[in-house]
Every structure is written in structure tokens, then in C-alpha cells.
Design an enzyme around this catalytic site. Structure first.
Site, mmCIF file in Angstrom:
data_model
loop_
_atom_site.group_PDB
_atom_site.id
_atom_site.type_symbol
_atom_site.label_atom_id
_atom_site.label_comp_id
_atom_site.label_asym_id
_atom_site.label_seq_id
_atom_site.Cartn_x
_atom_site.Cartn_y
_atom_site.Cartn_z
ATOM 1 N N GLU A 128 0.832 -1.201 0.000
ATOM 2 C CA GLU A 128 0.000 0.000 0.000
ATOM 3 C C GLU A 128 0.869 1.255 0.000
ATOM 4 O O GLU A 128 0.544 2.248 -0.649
ATOM 5 C CB GLU A 128 -0.936 -0.019 1.198
ATOM 6 C CG GLU A 128 -2.010 -1.089 1.113
ATOM 7 C CD GLU A 128 -2.753 -1.318 2.417
ATOM 8 O OE1 GLU A 128 -3.980 -1.448 2.374
ATOM 9 O OE2 GLU A 128 -2.101 -1.348 3.484
ATOM 10 N N GLU A 136 -3.480 -9.815 4.290
ATOM 11 C CA GLU A 136 -4.278 -9.456 5.461
ATOM 12 C C GLU A 136 -5.424 -10.422 5.754
ATOM 13 O O GLU A 136 -5.665 -10.761 6.922
ATOM 14 C CB GLU A 136 -4.839 -8.029 5.303
ATOM 15 C CG GLU A 136 -3.802 -6.926 5.481
ATOM 16 C CD GLU A 136 -3.192 -6.498 4.165
ATOM 17 O OE1 GLU A 136 -2.666 -5.386 4.093
ATOM 18 O OE2 GLU A 136 -3.219 -7.300 3.204
#
Length: 259
Positions: free
Chosen positions: A115, A135
Site C-alpha cells: 500500500e 491481510e
């Protein structure tokens, strides 16, 4: 910035930020996020800087993402308000840096590390690295724009492969999928990133920065501010503005010419 495990330096017209926590695969804690924000502020304010690079220390990882030890003990409200929203805000600021930003992936970029890399305008990746969004395997949701900026930049299908299916991609596959812009041998990433930055720095700085802002707007990154800043700059060059400012100083009605 040493206390925040962040190093920054200026190399001619290039600002370089290094995540300096190689023993933890440059996993991000709150102090490092604060250090990234400080880097953005100082780079924005430095008119001599024409391009920026973000990279990691060591040979194993650009960043393994958010440090679990930094957030695992937080209650849900604090986690949402402080960890997720603050990180999101800082990453947004980095993505909207007025100077072009190059991410040099000197190794793996997972979760929040990917990210972070996605805030850059160009991504150079060393051949031994891998990228992914792990995640959901930890019963988490990508929290720093993995479901938003990554989709805008790379497309929903490849992001779904990483975020839903847990796929991880090596450098060559990442290049083929459009996740990175250039793959270089191990240890050559920073030199390649600097070469790109030098090329950018040699071009017209105002044109480069406005062009970046317009492309960001096309991606939905900062549409409102892009439109208003370009419009404001255009108005600033008009005779109307000179007359408007003069009439204000002289306390009289403005006398605008026909256009």
C-alpha cells in the site's frame, strides 16, 4: 528522524526516504508513519527538490507492512481511529506529494508495504522481491487503501487475486501484471530509481508537477484540489487579477476590461 526508524537525505534535486528497520523487515510502527509524514512536509517545502524516492534498508524487504506489535493490543475504536485513519491520512499525503515519487522495492512488499509502494508514481522492483496482500489470511482487511488506491492503479481483478486469494507475485510476474514499472537485479534498485529521478528532475518542474496532479485527478486521487489549483494558477496570470488586487488596495470599484 533516526528515532522514528526513518532516514532521509537530499541528493542534489532528489529527496530520499529510507525505512530503516531491516531487522523487522522494515515493518511500520506509528513513529515510522509519523516520520513519513515529516518527510512529506519537508519535501513539499523544499523548492529545490524535483523528485523523491522511497526505499527500505537491507536486502530482504522494502516493508513487510504494519508491525503487528504496534496495533495488536489496541481496542477496536483506537485501532480504527488512530492506526487505520492516521496511516490512511499519511499515505494520502504521500500519494499527493507535489514532486514525482519513485518507490524502490529492494525486497518484499507485503500488506501495508505494498500500500505504501502504491502511493508512488513509478515503482522499481529488485528481481528477488515478492509482493502481496496477506491481510485476510490473518482475518484482517487491508486498511491503508489496499482496496481503493490499489484498485484504481492496478485494477480490481489482480487486487482480488492478492487480497481474496492470497496470491503473491514475483518481480517478473508483477511487471507483466502492471504492478511495477521496472525490474532490475538484486542490489541495483536504488541506482535505477535515482536514474529515473534524475531524468524527471531534468524536465520542466512546474510542467512535471502539474502533469502529475492532473494524472492523479484522472485516477481519482485528488480531483478537487487539482482542478482548483490549475484554475487558480491560470487566473493568477490574468490582467483581471492585477486589476482586482489594485482596486482592493486603492479602495475603489474594479474596472475590468472585456475578454
Amino acid at each position: 528522524m533516526s528515532e522514528s526508524r526513518i532516514r532521509s537525505e537530499i541528493d542534489g534535486p532528489i529527496a530520499i526516504l529510507t525505512l530503516d528497520r531491516p531487522d523487522k523487515l522494515n515493518a511500520l510502527d506509528q513513529a515510522m508513519i509519523d516520520g513519513i509524514e515529516a518527510f512529506v512536509a519537508s519535501t513539499e517545502a523544499n523548492r529545490a527538490v524535483r523528485a523523491a524516492i522511497i526505499t527500505g534498508a537491507g536486502e530482504r524487504a522494502f516493508s513487510a507492512g504494519g508491525d503487528i506489535a504496534a496495533w495488536a493490543g489496541l481496542d477496536p475504536i483506537t485501532f480504527m481511529r488512530d492506526w487505520i485513519r492516521n496511516g490512511h491520512r499519511v499515505f494520502d499525503r504521500l500519494a499527493r506529494l507535489r514532486q514525482p515519487l519513485i518507490a524502490c522495492l529492494n525486497g518484499h512488499a507485503f500488506g501495508g508495504g505494498l500500500e505504501l509502494a502504491a502511493t508512488a508514481d513509478l515503482i522499481v522492483m529488485e528481481a528477488h522481491g515478492r509482493i502481496g496482500l496477506p491481510e485476510t489470511g490473518l482475518a484482517m482487511v487491508p486498511g491503508w487503501s489496499g482496496t481503493q488506491r490499489l484498485v484504481r492503479r492496478f485494477g480490481s481483478r489482480v487486487v482480488k487475486r492478492m487480497a481474496l486469494g492470497g496470491e503473491m507475485f514475483g518481480a517478473e510476474e508483477a511487471l507483466a501484471l502492471g504492478l511495477v514499472d521496472k525490474v532490475v537485479p538484486k542490489g541495483e534498485g536504488l541506482a535505477a530509481a535515482k536514474a529515473l529521478a534524475v531524468s524527471i528532475a531534468a524536465r520542466g518542474p512546474v510542467a512535471v508537477q502539474v502533469t502529475k496532479q492532473l494524472i492523479n485527478a484522472a485516477e481519482g486521487e485528488e480531483q478537487a484540489s487539482a482542478i482548483e489549483s490549475v484554475a487558480g494558477a491560470l487566473a493568477a496570470f490574468t490582467e483581471d487579477l492585477k486589476e482586482g488586487a489594485a482596486s482592493f488596495r486603492e479602495k475603489r470599484a474594479p474596472r475590468f476590461e472585456d475578454c
